[in-house]
Design a protein around this motif. Structure first.
Motif, PDB file in Angstrom:
ATOM      1  N   PRO A 194       0.809  -1.234   0.000  1.00 52.13           N
ATOM      2  CA  PRO A 194       0.000   0.000   0.000  1.00 52.13           C
ATOM      3  C   PRO A 194       0.840   1.282   0.000  1.00 52.13           C
ATOM      4  O   PRO A 194       0.341   2.348  -0.367  1.00 52.13           O
ATOM      5  CB  PRO A 194      -0.821  -0.097   1.286  1.00 52.13           C
ATOM      6  N   ASN A 195       2.111   1.173   0.379  1.00 51.57           N
ATOM      7  CA  ASN A 195       2.994   2.345   0.388  1.00 51.57           C
ATOM      8  C   ASN A 195       3.804   2.472  -0.901  1.00 51.57           C
ATOM      9  O   ASN A 195       4.728   3.273  -0.969  1.00 51.57           O
ATOM     10  CB  ASN A 195       3.936   2.285   1.589  1.00 51.57           C
ATOM     11  N   PHE A 196       3.457   1.654  -1.910  1.00 54.37           N
ATOM     12  CA  PHE A 196       4.083   1.708  -3.228  1.00 54.37           C
ATOM     13  C   PHE A 196       5.503   1.130  -3.198  1.00 54.37           C
ATOM     14  O   PHE A 196       6.022   0.811  -2.141  1.00 54.37           O
ATOM     15  CB  PHE A 196       4.064   3.128  -3.807  1.00 54.37           C
ATOM     16  N   HIS A 197       6.088   0.995  -4.363  1.00 52.72           N
ATOM     17  CA  HIS A 197       7.477   0.572  -4.532  1.00 52.72           C
ATOM     18  C   HIS A 197       7.938   1.143  -5.865  1.00 52.72           C
ATOM     19  O   HIS A 197       7.127   1.565  -6.686  1.00 52.72           O
ATOM     20  CB  HIS A 197       7.610  -0.965  -4.500  1.00 52.72           C
ATOM     21  N   GLY A 198       9.249   1.160  -6.092  1.00 55.03           N
ATOM     22  CA  GLY A 198       9.759   1.819  -7.284  1.00 55.03           C
ATOM     23  C   GLY A 198      10.601   0.931  -8.166  1.00 55.03           C
ATOM     24  O   GLY A 198      11.066  -0.131  -7.748  1.00 55.03           O
ATOM     25  N   HIS A 199      10.787   1.393  -9.390  1.00 56.42           N
ATOM     26  CA  HIS A 199      11.637   0.718 -10.366  1.00 56.42           C
ATOM     27  C   HIS A 199      12.486   1.745 -11.099  1.00 56.42           C
ATOM     28  O   HIS A 199      12.085   2.893 -11.268  1.00 56.42           O
ATOM     29  CB  HIS A 199      10.800  -0.025 -11.415  1.00 56.42           C
ATOM     30  N   ASN A 200      13.633   1.285 -11.562  1.00 56.75           N
ATOM     31  CA  ASN A 200      14.476   2.039 -12.483  1.00 56.75           C
ATOM     32  C   ASN A 200      14.202   1.453 -13.862  1.00 56.75           C
ATOM     33  O   ASN A 200      14.805   0.456 -14.246  1.00 56.75           O
ATOM     34  CB  ASN A 200      15.955   1.895 -12.112  1.00 56.75           C
ATOM     35  N   TYR A 201      13.270   2.047 -14.555  1.00 54.03           N
ATOM     36  CA  TYR A 201      12.829   1.521 -15.845  1.00 54.03           C
ATOM     37  C   TYR A 201      13.825   1.879 -16.947  1.00 54.03           C
ATOM     38  O   TYR A 201      14.364   2.992 -16.970  1.00 54.03           O
ATOM     39  CB  TYR A 201      11.473   2.105 -16.239  1.00 54.03           C
ATOM     40  N   GLU A 202      14.031   0.948 -17.861  1.00 55.46           N
ATOM     41  CA  GLU A 202      14.769   1.204 -19.096  1.00 55.46           C
ATOM     42  C   GLU A 202      13.750   1.111 -20.231  1.00 55.46           C
ATOM     43  O   GLU A 202      13.010   0.130 -20.330  1.00 55.46           O
ATOM     44  CB  GLU A 202      15.879   0.175 -19.314  1.00 55.46           C
ATOM     45  N   LEU A 203      13.724   2.113 -21.051  1.00 54.93           N
ATOM     46  CA  LEU A 203      12.781   2.192 -22.159  1.00 54.93           C
ATOM     47  C   LEU A 203      13.561   2.180 -23.465  1.00 54.93           C
ATOM     48  O   LEU A 203      14.502   2.960 -23.636  1.00 54.93           O
ATOM     49  CB  LEU A 203      11.964   3.487 -22.056  1.00 54.93           C
ATOM     50  N   VAL A 204      13.169   1.307 -24.386  1.00 53.55           N
ATOM     51  CA  VAL A 204      13.757   1.283 -25.719  1.00 53.55           C
ATOM     52  C   VAL A 204      12.624   1.481 -26.718  1.00 53.55           C
ATOM     53  O   VAL A 204      11.667   0.703 -26.746  1.00 53.55           O
ATOM     54  CB  VAL A 204      14.492  -0.046 -25.995  1.00 53.55           C
ATOM     55  N   VAL A 205      12.734   2.539 -27.503  1.00 54.17           N
ATOM     56  CA  VAL A 205      11.744   2.842 -28.530  1.00 54.17           C
ATOM     57  C   VAL A 205      12.358   2.464 -29.877  1.00 54.17           C
ATOM     58  O   VAL A 205      13.438   2.932 -30.229  1.00 54.17           O
ATOM     59  CB  VAL A 205      11.345   4.334 -28.502  1.00 54.17           C
ATOM     60  N   LYS A 206      11.656   1.615 -30.607  1.00 46.23           N
ATOM     61  CA  LYS A 206      12.122   1.111 -31.900  1.00 46.23           C
ATOM     62  C   LYS A 206      11.228   1.674 -33.004  1.00 46.23           C
ATOM     63  O   LYS A 206      10.005   1.569 -32.931  1.00 46.23           O
ATOM     64  CB  LYS A 206      12.041  -0.418 -31.900  1.00 46.23           C
ATOM     65  N   VAL A 207      11.857   2.265 -34.011  1.00 46.21           N
ATOM     66  CA  VAL A 207      11.143   2.780 -35.178  1.00 46.21           C
ATOM     67  C   VAL A 207      11.726   2.089 -36.406  1.00 46.21           C
ATOM     68  O   VAL A 207      12.943   2.055 -36.582  1.00 46.21           O
ATOM     69  CB  VAL A 207      11.282   4.315 -35.284  1.00 46.21           C
ATOM     70  N   VAL A 208      10.844   1.532 -37.232  1.00 42.85           N
ATOM     71  CA  VAL A 208      11.276   0.789 -38.414  1.00 42.85           C
ATOM     72  C   VAL A 208      10.717   1.469 -39.663  1.00 42.85           C
ATOM     73  O   VAL A 208       9.528   1.802 -39.717  1.00 42.85           O
ATOM     74  CB  VAL A 208      10.783  -0.679 -38.356  1.00 42.85           C
ATOM     75  N   GLY A 209      11.587   1.638 -40.649  1.00 45.47           N
ATOM     76  CA  GLY A 209      11.147   2.217 -41.909  1.00 45.47           C
ATOM     77  C   GLY A 209      12.267   2.215 -42.931  1.00 45.47           C
ATOM     78  O   GLY A 209      13.370   1.745 -42.674  1.00 45.47           O
ATOM     79  N   VAL A 210      11.963   2.775 -44.065  1.00 42.99           N
ATOM     80  CA  VAL A 210      12.936   2.895 -45.150  1.00 42.99           C
ATOM     81  C   VAL A 210      13.656   4.231 -44.981  1.00 42.99           C
ATOM     82  O   VAL A 210      13.007   5.266 -44.794  1.00 42.99           O
ATOM     83  CB  VAL A 210      12.217   2.831 -46.517  1.00 42.99           C
ATOM     84  N   PRO A 211      14.988   4.230 -45.021  1.00 46.54           N
ATOM     85  CA  PRO A 211      15.701   5.506 -44.896  1.00 46.54           C
ATOM     86  C   PRO A 211      15.290   6.501 -45.988  1.00 46.54           C
ATOM     87  O   PRO A 211      15.100   6.125 -47.150  1.00 46.54           O
ATOM     88  CB  PRO A 211      17.175   5.114 -45.051  1.00 46.54           C
ATOM     89  N   ASP A 212      15.139   7.743 -45.581  1.00 48.21           N
ATOM     90  CA  ASP A 212      14.815   8.815 -46.511  1.00 48.21           C
ATOM     91  C   ASP A 212      15.959   8.946 -47.522  1.00 48.21           C
ATOM     92  O   ASP A 212      17.126   8.974 -47.132  1.00 48.21           O
ATOM     93  CB  ASP A 212      14.637  10.119 -45.725  1.00 48.21           C
ATOM     94  N   PRO A 213      15.652   9.054 -48.816  1.00 44.66           N
ATOM     95  CA  PRO A 213      16.723   9.132 -49.820  1.00 44.66           C
ATOM     96  C   PRO A 213      17.559  10.412 -49.729  1.00 44.66           C
ATOM     97  O   PRO A 213      18.699  10.433 -50.187  1.00 44.66           O
ATOM     98  CB  PRO A 213      15.981   9.050 -51.153  1.00 44.66           C
ATOM     99  N   VAL A 214      17.018  11.455 -49.124  1.00 43.53           N
ATOM    100  CA  VAL A 214      17.747  12.718 -49.022  1.00 43.53           C
ATOM    101  C   VAL A 214      18.611  12.758 -47.761  1.00 43.53           C
ATOM    102  O   VAL A 214      19.791  13.082 -47.813  1.00 43.53           O
ATOM    103  CB  VAL A 214      16.770  13.919 -49.050  1.00 43.53           C
ATOM    104  N   THR A 215      18.009  12.404 -46.599  1.00 41.54           N
ATOM    105  CA  THR A 215      18.752  12.503 -45.334  1.00 41.54           C
ATOM    106  C   THR A 215      19.461  11.211 -44.949  1.00 41.54           C
ATOM    107  O   THR A 215      20.428  11.239 -44.193  1.00 41.54           O
ATOM    108  CB  THR A 215      17.802  12.862 -44.169  1.00 41.54           C
ATOM    109  N   GLY A 216      18.937  10.088 -45.432  1.00 35.15           N
ATOM    110  CA  GLY A 216      19.468   8.796 -45.009  1.00 35.15           C
ATOM    111  C   GLY A 216      18.888   8.330 -43.688  1.00 35.15           C
ATOM    112  O   GLY A 216      19.222   7.248 -43.215  1.00 35.15           O
ATOM    113  N   PHE A 217      18.020   9.136 -43.080  1.00 37.22           N
ATOM    114  CA  PHE A 217      17.410   8.791 -41.790  1.00 37.22           C
ATOM    115  C   PHE A 217      16.113   8.014 -41.984  1.00 37.22           C
ATOM    116  O   PHE A 217      15.324   8.348 -42.871  1.00 37.22           O
ATOM    117  CB  PHE A 217      17.013  10.049 -41.004  1.00 37.22           C
ATOM    118  N   VAL A 218      15.866   7.046 -41.107  1.00 39.85           N
ATOM    119  CA  VAL A 218      14.516   6.506 -40.954  1.00 39.85           C
ATOM    120  C   VAL A 218      13.709   7.538 -40.193  1.00 39.85           C
ATOM    121  O   VAL A 218      12.605   7.899 -40.566  1.00 39.85           O
ATOM    122  CB  VAL A 218      14.532   5.151 -40.203  1.00 39.85           C
TER     123      VAL A 218
END
Length: 138
Positions: free
Chosen positions: A40-64
């Protein structure tokens, strides 16, 4: 010929407290199902978050996706809302939803999805501990 898809990742970290419980249950049932996590007094975590983005690289910038943009997006929409917070009390979605790792990942995904081009796939991986993590969508 199919274009080459590339996955890019942004890793972030946040600390948050929560309590896993069902308000319709007595303390004994909550304790039986959720163990120490129903404190009832809660507990904590040290969360690690990984965000994944998938796509075709832009032909001008080379970035997804521009990783600076992705970093800023995660900072604004996730870290500013979740870091050093009591999820049950301070994050609106968890007023009526149990803040399990699964539900936290879904909320993060739903928060980020509108800000990322729909042509890109998005996935959230959330580590609650070094050994326990979830991915959404699976």
């Amino acid at each position: 010929m199919t274009a080459n898809k590339v996955a890019v990742f942004r890793k972030e970290h946040f600390n948050a407290a929560h309590r896993l419980f069902n308000p319709a249950w007595q303390d004994e049932q909550n304790s039986k199902v959720f163990g120490k996590c129903s404190n009832p007094n809660f507990h904590g975590h040290n969360y690690e978050l990984v965000v994944k983005v998938v796509g075709v690289p832009d032909p001008v910038t080379g970035f997804v996706i521009d990783l600076k943009f992705l970093s800023d997006l995660v900072q604004e929409h996730v870290l500013n809302r979740f870091d050093h917070k009591n999820l049950n009390v301070e994050v609106a979605e968890f007023a009526t939803m149990n803040p399990t790792a699964e539900n936290i990942a879904i909320v993060i995904y739903n928060t980020l999805r509108p800000h990322i081009d729909q042509q890109h796939d998005l996935q959230v991986r959330l580590y609650e501990t070094e050994r326990n993590f979830v991915e959404y969508p699976a």
